[in-house]
Structure formats: structure tokens, C-alpha cells
Write a protein that holds these residues in place. Structure first.
Motif, PDB file in Angstrom:
ATOM      1  N   UNK A  69       0.826  -1.213   0.000  1.00 45.50           N
ATOM      2  CA  UNK A  69       0.000   0.000   0.000  1.00 45.50           C
ATOM      3  C   UNK A  69       0.857   1.257   0.000  1.00 45.50           C
ATOM      4  N   UNK A  70       1.985   1.225   0.687  1.00 43.22           N
ATOM      5  CA  UNK A  70       2.891   2.374   0.692  1.00 43.22           C
ATOM      6  C   UNK A  70       3.438   2.632  -0.712  1.00 43.22           C
ATOM      7  N   UNK A  71       3.840   1.575  -1.398  1.00 44.04           N
ATOM      8  CA  UNK A  71       4.364   1.725  -2.765  1.00 44.04           C
ATOM      9  C   UNK A  71       3.252   2.203  -3.698  1.00 44.04           C
ATOM     10  N   UNK A  72       2.057   1.644  -3.553  1.00 42.55           N
ATOM     11  CA  UNK A  72       0.928   2.068  -4.390  1.00 42.55           C
ATOM     12  C   UNK A  72       0.658   3.554  -4.201  1.00 42.55           C
ATOM     13  N   UNK A  73       0.654   4.027  -2.961  1.00 40.03           N
ATOM     14  CA  UNK A  73       0.439   5.452  -2.691  1.00 40.03           C
ATOM     15  C   UNK A  73       1.562   6.297  -3.273  1.00 40.03           C
ATOM     16  N   UNK A  74       2.777   5.862  -3.058  1.00 42.67           N
ATOM     17  CA  UNK A  74       3.939   6.595  -3.536  1.00 42.67           C
ATOM     18  C   UNK A  74       3.917   6.740  -5.060  1.00 42.67           C
ATOM     19  N   UNK A  75       3.556   5.661  -5.754  1.00 43.88           N
ATOM     20  CA  UNK A  75       3.539   5.660  -7.217  1.00 43.88           C
ATOM     21  C   UNK A  75       2.200   6.112  -7.797  1.00 43.88           C
ATOM     22  N   UNK A  76       1.246   6.416  -6.908  1.00 43.90           N
ATOM     23  CA  UNK A  76      -0.087   6.838  -7.332  1.00 43.90           C
ATOM     24  C   UNK A  76      -0.740   5.787  -8.225  1.00 43.90           C
ATOM     25  N   UNK A  77      -0.654   4.539  -7.762  1.00 43.40           N
ATOM     26  CA  UNK A  77      -1.244   3.410  -8.462  1.00 43.40           C
ATOM     27  C   UNK A  77      -2.274   2.744  -7.564  1.00 43.40           C
ATOM     28  N   UNK A  78      -3.220   2.077  -8.192  1.00 47.27           N
ATOM     29  CA  UNK A  78      -4.152   1.259  -7.431  1.00 47.27           C
ATOM     30  C   UNK A  78      -3.421  -0.012  -7.010  1.00 47.27           C
ATOM     31  N   UNK A 156      -4.130  17.195  -2.163  1.00 42.77           N
ATOM     32  CA  UNK A 156      -5.244  17.422  -1.228  1.00 42.77           C
ATOM     33  C   UNK A 156      -6.613  17.304  -1.899  1.00 42.77           C
ATOM     34  N   UNK A 157      -6.704  17.689  -3.174  1.00 42.73           N
ATOM     35  CA  UNK A 157      -7.972  17.565  -3.891  1.00 42.73           C
ATOM     36  C   UNK A 157      -8.328  16.098  -4.096  1.00 42.73           C
ATOM     37  N   UNK A 158      -7.327  15.280  -4.433  1.00 43.70           N
ATOM     38  CA  UNK A 158      -7.562  13.841  -4.617  1.00 43.70           C
ATOM     39  C   UNK A 158      -7.982  13.196  -3.311  1.00 43.70           C
ATOM     40  N   UNK A 159      -7.351  13.605  -2.194  1.00 47.64           N
ATOM     41  CA  UNK A 159      -7.689  13.048  -0.887  1.00 47.64           C
ATOM     42  C   UNK A 159      -9.117  13.408  -0.505  1.00 47.64           C
ATOM     43  N   UNK A 160      -9.532  14.644  -0.780  1.00 46.01           N
ATOM     44  CA  UNK A 160     -10.904  15.062  -0.477  1.00 46.01           C
ATOM     45  C   UNK A 160     -11.891  14.284  -1.326  1.00 46.01           C
ATOM     46  N   UNK A 161     -11.570  14.066  -2.597  1.00 38.99           N
ATOM     47  CA  UNK A 161     -12.470  13.338  -3.483  1.00 38.99           C
ATOM     48  C   UNK A 161     -12.595  11.871  -3.051  1.00 38.99           C
ATOM     49  N   UNK A 162     -11.495  11.292  -2.579  1.00 37.88           N
ATOM     50  CA  UNK A 162     -11.508   9.888  -2.149  1.00 37.88           C
ATOM     51  C   UNK A 162     -12.210   9.726  -0.801  1.00 37.88           C
TER      52      UNK A 162
END
Length: 163
Positions: A69-78, A156-162
Motif C-alpha cells: 500500500x505504501x508503494x501504491x500510494x507513492x507511485x499513485x497506483x491502485x 489534497x484535492x484527490x484526498x478530499x475526493x476519495x
């Protein structure tokens, strides 16, 4: 020039089409991204890596172990996109998946000795990419800084949308 003449000149200028493909930021970014990633392909092939796998390896060369999950977040991947990549890296003998020592529900990735050794070969990638692009290093660094700044403002916009 009179006000009337200036108004006539504007009336004869073609209207700017806000939907013209060549005016779209998304198109310019997508085309540039495909082109730059295409430059990496022949450079990474001798290492046995695809560009997304290279990004995973970069994250692990920076610090390991890392959770999926850390790598997915870092790389902006699902995570679902990352899992098949990790399986191929594991099959190639470059990484191992193991239970995290902090949370047994989490899988952590760790480099194998072969994965660590590949780093020496990877150090030759950035100068080859710069040479292949034919762009000044300072210009690339400026572009990187601008894109990173945009990503930081978007996060921050992506975090709010998620959420």
C-alpha cells in the motif's frame, strides 16, 4: 488606431476554440508522458524491467522494506495494478513479499540480493534518458520541479475526493 478599428480587428480574428486538442493540458501531458516513457523502454529492457517495474524498484532502492500500500500510494497506483507487477518482479528474483513485522495483515516488499545488485546497472539509466531526450538537464530539472509542485497541489484535492 481608433477604438472602432480595434473592434473590427478583433471581429475578424478567429475565435479560440477552448476544445481544440492542441490546447488541452491533458493531451500535452499524456503525449509527453508516453514519449518520455517510450525512451525508457530500450534502456530498461536489458535490465529485464518495464517502466512501472522500474518505478517499484526505485522505491525499494530508496528504502526497504515497504508495504504494497505504501508503494501504491507513492507511485499513485491502485494496489490491484501494483500486485501483478510485484508478482513478476518476484518471479524474476528481484523482490520477495513477506509479512510486515509491524502489521501481519500487511505484505512488505524487500529486495533480494539480485534486486540490490541491479541498482548498479540502474545508475546508468538517468544519463542515458537525458541523452536520448536531447534536452538540457537544467530544463528537465525545471520541468520536474513544476510537475512536482502541481502534484503537491493536486494531492489534497484527490484526498478530499476519495474521502
Amino acid at each position: 488606431m481608433t477604438t472602432e478599428t480595434a473592434a473590427d480587428d478583433r471581429a475578424t480574428e478567429p475565435a479560440v476554440d477552448a476544445l481544440a486538442l492542441d490546447r488541452q493540458l491533458c493531451f500535452a501531458l499524456a503525449a509527453a508522458s508516453r514519449s518520455v516513457i517510450g525512451v525508457y523502454k530500450p534502456i530498461l529492457e536489458p535490465m529485464g524491467l518495464t517502466h512501472p517495474q522500474y518505478l517499484v524498484m526505485l522505491a525499494l532502492w530508496e528504502r526497504e522494506p515497504r508495504s504494497l500500500s505504501e508503494i501504491a500510494n507513492l507511485l499513485r497506483l491502485e494496489p490491484a495494478t501494483l500486485s501483478p507487477m510485484v508478482k513478476r518482479l518476484e518471479a524474476a528474483g528481484l523482490v520477495v513479499r513477506e509479512r510486515s513485522s509491524h502489521d501481519e495483515r500487511q505484505l512488505a516488499l524487500r529486495l533480494t540480493p539480485s534486486g540490490r545488485a541491479l541498482r548498479a546497472q540502474a545508475e546508468l539509466v538517468p544519463p542515458q534518458v537525458v541523452a536520448a531526450l536531447g534536452v538540457d538537464v537544467e530544463e528537465l530539472m525545471e520541468l520536474h520541479a513544476r510537475l512536482t509542485a502541481i502534484l503537491e497541489r493536486i494531492a489534497p484535492l484527490e484526498e478530499r475526493a476519495a474521502g
